[in-house]
Each structure stands twice: as C-alpha cells, then as structure tokens.
Design a protein around this motif. Structure first.
Motif, PDB file in Angstrom:
ATOM      1  N   GLY A   1     -10.536  11.685  33.886  1.00  0.00           N
ATOM      2  CA  GLY A   1      -9.516  10.712  33.539  1.00  0.00           C
ATOM      3  C   GLY A   1      -9.986   9.679  32.537  1.00  0.00           C
ATOM      4  O   GLY A   1      -9.339   8.652  32.351  1.00  0.00           O
ATOM      5  N   ASN A   2     -11.101   9.966  31.881  1.00  0.00           N
ATOM      6  CA  ASN A   2     -11.687   9.045  30.903  1.00  0.00           C
ATOM      7  C   ASN A   2     -11.876   9.788  29.594  1.00  0.00           C
ATOM      8  O   ASN A   2     -12.327  10.932  29.590  1.00  0.00           O
ATOM      9  N   THR A   3     -11.565   9.157  28.472  1.00  0.00           N
ATOM     10  CA  THR A   3     -11.693   9.827  27.177  1.00  0.00           C
ATOM     11  C   THR A   3     -13.125   9.807  26.644  1.00  0.00           C
ATOM     12  O   THR A   3     -13.436  10.503  25.680  1.00  0.00           O
ATOM     13  N   GLU A   4     -13.995   8.997  27.248  1.00  0.00           N
ATOM     14  CA  GLU A   4     -15.390   8.999  26.826  1.00  0.00           C
ATOM     15  C   GLU A   4     -16.066  10.299  27.250  1.00  0.00           C
ATOM     16  O   GLU A   4     -15.623  10.967  28.194  1.00  0.00           O
ATOM     17  N   VAL A   5     -17.138  10.654  26.542  1.00  0.00           N
ATOM     18  CA  VAL A   5     -17.826  11.915  26.797  1.00  0.00           C
ATOM     19  C   VAL A   5     -19.292  11.655  27.125  1.00  0.00           C
ATOM     20  O   VAL A   5     -19.798  10.547  26.942  1.00  0.00           O
TER      21      VAL A   5
ATOM     22  N   GLU B   1     -20.371  13.045  15.086  1.00  0.00           N
ATOM     23  CA  GLU B   1     -20.715  11.938  14.183  1.00  0.00           C
ATOM     24  C   GLU B   1     -21.155  10.710  14.974  1.00  0.00           C
ATOM     25  O   GLU B   1     -22.140  10.045  14.618  1.00  0.00           O
ATOM     26  N   THR B   2     -20.442  10.417  16.060  1.00  0.00           N
ATOM     27  CA  THR B   2     -20.765   9.247  16.871  1.00  0.00           C
ATOM     28  C   THR B   2     -22.104   9.424  17.582  1.00  0.00           C
ATOM     29  O   THR B   2     -22.924   8.494  17.625  1.00  0.00           O
ATOM     30  N   LEU B   3     -22.344  10.609  18.125  1.00  0.00           N
ATOM     31  CA  LEU B   3     -23.608  10.849  18.818  1.00  0.00           C
ATOM     32  C   LEU B   3     -24.791  10.756  17.852  1.00  0.00           C
ATOM     33  O   LEU B   3     -25.848  10.214  18.210  1.00  0.00           O
ATOM     34  N   LYS B   4     -24.632  11.281  16.676  1.00  0.00           N
ATOM     35  CA  LYS B   4     -25.693  11.179  15.662  1.00  0.00           C
ATOM     36  C   LYS B   4     -26.011   9.712  15.385  1.00  0.00           C
ATOM     37  O   LYS B   4     -27.184   9.329  15.269  1.00  0.00           O
ATOM     38  N   SER B   5     -24.986   8.880  15.307  1.00  0.00           N
ATOM     39  CA  SER B   5     -25.189   7.449  15.082  1.00  0.00           C
ATOM     40  C   SER B   5     -25.906   6.802  16.262  1.00  0.00           C
ATOM     41  O   SER B   5     -26.755   5.913  16.079  1.00  0.00           O
TER      42      SER B   5
ATOM     43  N   PHE C   1     -20.022   7.770  25.838  1.00  0.00           N
ATOM     44  CA  PHE C   1     -19.679   7.020  24.627  1.00  0.00           C
ATOM     45  C   PHE C   1     -18.231   7.289  24.238  1.00  0.00           C
ATOM     46  O   PHE C   1     -17.662   8.340  24.543  1.00  0.00           O
ATOM     47  N   ALA C   2     -17.668   6.307  23.581  1.00  0.00           N
ATOM     48  CA  ALA C   2     -16.319   6.431  23.024  1.00  0.00           C
ATOM     49  C   ALA C   2     -16.427   6.854  21.564  1.00  0.00           C
ATOM     50  O   ALA C   2     -17.426   6.561  20.892  1.00  0.00           O
ATOM     51  N   TYR C   3     -15.423   7.546  21.086  1.00  0.00           N
ATOM     52  CA  TYR C   3     -15.392   7.989  19.691  1.00  0.00           C
ATOM     53  C   TYR C   3     -13.931   8.009  19.260  1.00  0.00           C
ATOM     54  O   TYR C   3     -13.036   7.651  20.040  1.00  0.00           O
TER      55      TYR C   3
END
Length: 275
Positions: free
Chosen positions: A203-207, A29-33, A226-228
C-alpha cells in the motif's frame, strides 16, 4: 549446463543490494543517485536480476544500468530475452492473471531492446559470490537450483538450507519474489533486499533495497525504501500495450492479485512489510 559464477573477492565498505528493476527507469535513476550520495561505488552495487520487466522503458533502463556499471546476475527475464524465448520464464501458473499479463509486457520488452542491450544481458552471470566481513555471500535470483523458484520469508527453512550447502555460503542474497525479507537460522542468513521496479504490495508507492555495512568489522544489513517519480512511470505505462493493472499498482502500492504468494504473505497485502 555449467553455471557462470563471478567471484568478486573480498568487498568492504557499504554494499548496496537491490532487485527487480523491471524496466522502471525512474526508480533506477533515483537509486543510482542514492548510491552516489552515500559514496557507494558502482562495483559495490549488486542487482539480483530482472533488470527488464513490467514497465515502459526496457531499453533506456538497460542502457542506464550499463552506464552506471553496477553488478548484476541474470534473472529469468534476462535469460529468456537473450535466448529469444517466447515467454518470460517467470514460472507463473498457466492461465493465471500474471501469465496473461506476461503475454503483453514480455513481447513489448522484446520489441524495444537493441542488440547492444541483449549483448549486455548475454554477459550477466548466473551467480555472484564475494566475501564480506568474514562471511561468504552468494547472490541468486530465485534459488541456486532454479532461477524461477519463488522463495519467501514464510518458505520453510529446510527448503532454503540446500542453497547454503551447495554454495558453501553463510549468506544468500535472493530476488525474484518481489518482497523484501530476512530470515536467519543456524548462523545462516537469507536476505532479499526487495525490488525497485514495483511496490511491495504494502500500500506504499516507495520501493525497497538494502545496504550492507562492515564499518565496525561486523556483518550488518538494513532494508531501506525510497520515493521516486512513480507518477511518470505509471503514465508511461499507459501506452495501449502494457497491462493497465501494473500501471495502477505503481500508483496504489497494491498488487493486482496475490496468485504467487503463500498465505502468510498474501495476508499482509496492504498492511505493510513485516521484516
């Protein structure tokens, strides 16, 4: 068996590349945005496969992907699911932790997918090709020869070369290994945009994803993160079926194990991605 290859012709303007959605609806959803914010049309959004995987919402993820209209090749997971196979075909070592975990998430995904979602998977090609800024590009999942082959940054260049030769390509866009990287040699580029369904063991939650840009007529690429709503993703995975370890990875950014990784990539666990 002959390969199904779709040629998109010549693409221009920005192209968004990503892989490994892994049933992570919140990340998709975040990537689509992000694509919509950048004005990148769905036909210029290309996935390296494994739309379905470790997370809790396989059906919802496939359906959103269908609604979005993004392009994708078939990852090993899609191939196995549409053929009704008993395992994910990820090429995990038998008896390994990853193999044990796949015996939980794969049947879960099988049980959740509708006939319509399986139909969507049945139409995915093995490869996508296109021309961009004068370069021929081929999208593969693992490699051109083996959908489940793990190709990393540290994989010797001589292992990568046959993929360029077999496809007559200047650029290979790869997936499957779960880590973003780029390697260039002899005017050839192997580019893995990374995956959006799981962190990159940094070690990062972003993808991770990547964008191609030809605004000046030259082939450019850049990795992005990006973070989601990763906390919701992890919470949904605590359903008594899926591996708790994968739900924890979503929160920590650290993989449960490094069984599939070569020494170079294994040594970077928790220290960030070295592009």
């Amino acid at each position: 068996m002959s390969k199904k290859i779709i040629d998109l012709g010549t693409l221009s303007r920005k192209v968004l590349l990503f892989g490994g959605v892994y049933s992570n609806l919140q990340a998709l959803e975040t990537l689509k945005s992000i694509a919509e914010k950048h004005g990148i049309p769905s036909e210029n959004c290309i996935c390296t496969g494994d739309i379905v995987g470790y997370c809790a919402q396989p059906e919802e993820t496939v359906q959103l992907f269908k609604i979005w209209g993004a392009q994708s090749i078939a990852g090993n997971v899609e191939i196995q699911l549409r053929e009704g196979a008993e395992d994910c075909g990820c090429d995990f070592r038998e008896g390994s932790r990853c193999d044990g975990f796949s015996q939980l998430w794969y049947p879960y995904a099988q049980s959740k997918l509708s006939k319509n979602s399986l139909e969507v998977m049945s139409h995915l090609p093995d490869h996508i090709q296109f021309t961009y800024a004068g370069k021929k590009v081929t999208v593969v999942h693992g490699s051109y020869f083996n959908v489940s082959e793990f190709i990393f940054k540290s994989t010797p260049w001589q292992v990568k070369v046959p993929n360029f030769e077999a496809t007559d390509s200047d650029v290979i866009i790869g997936g499957h290994c779960g880590l973003p990287f780029a390697t260039e040699q002899d005017d050839k580029l192997w580019l893995n945009p990374g995956v959006i369904g799981m962190p990159a063991n940094d070690g990062n939650t972003e993808v991770w994803y990547a964008i191609l840009d030809d605004s000046d007529g030259v082939f450019h690429y850049k990795h992005h993160t990006f973070a989601y709503n990763h906390k919701l993703t992890s919470e949904l995975m605590h359903n008594g079926v899926l591996p708790e370890e994968y739900a924890r990875t979503i929160l920590t950014g650290i993989w449960d194990n490094t069984e599939i990784l070569p020494p170079f990539e294994s040594g970077l666990q928790g220290f960030g991605v070295k592009l």
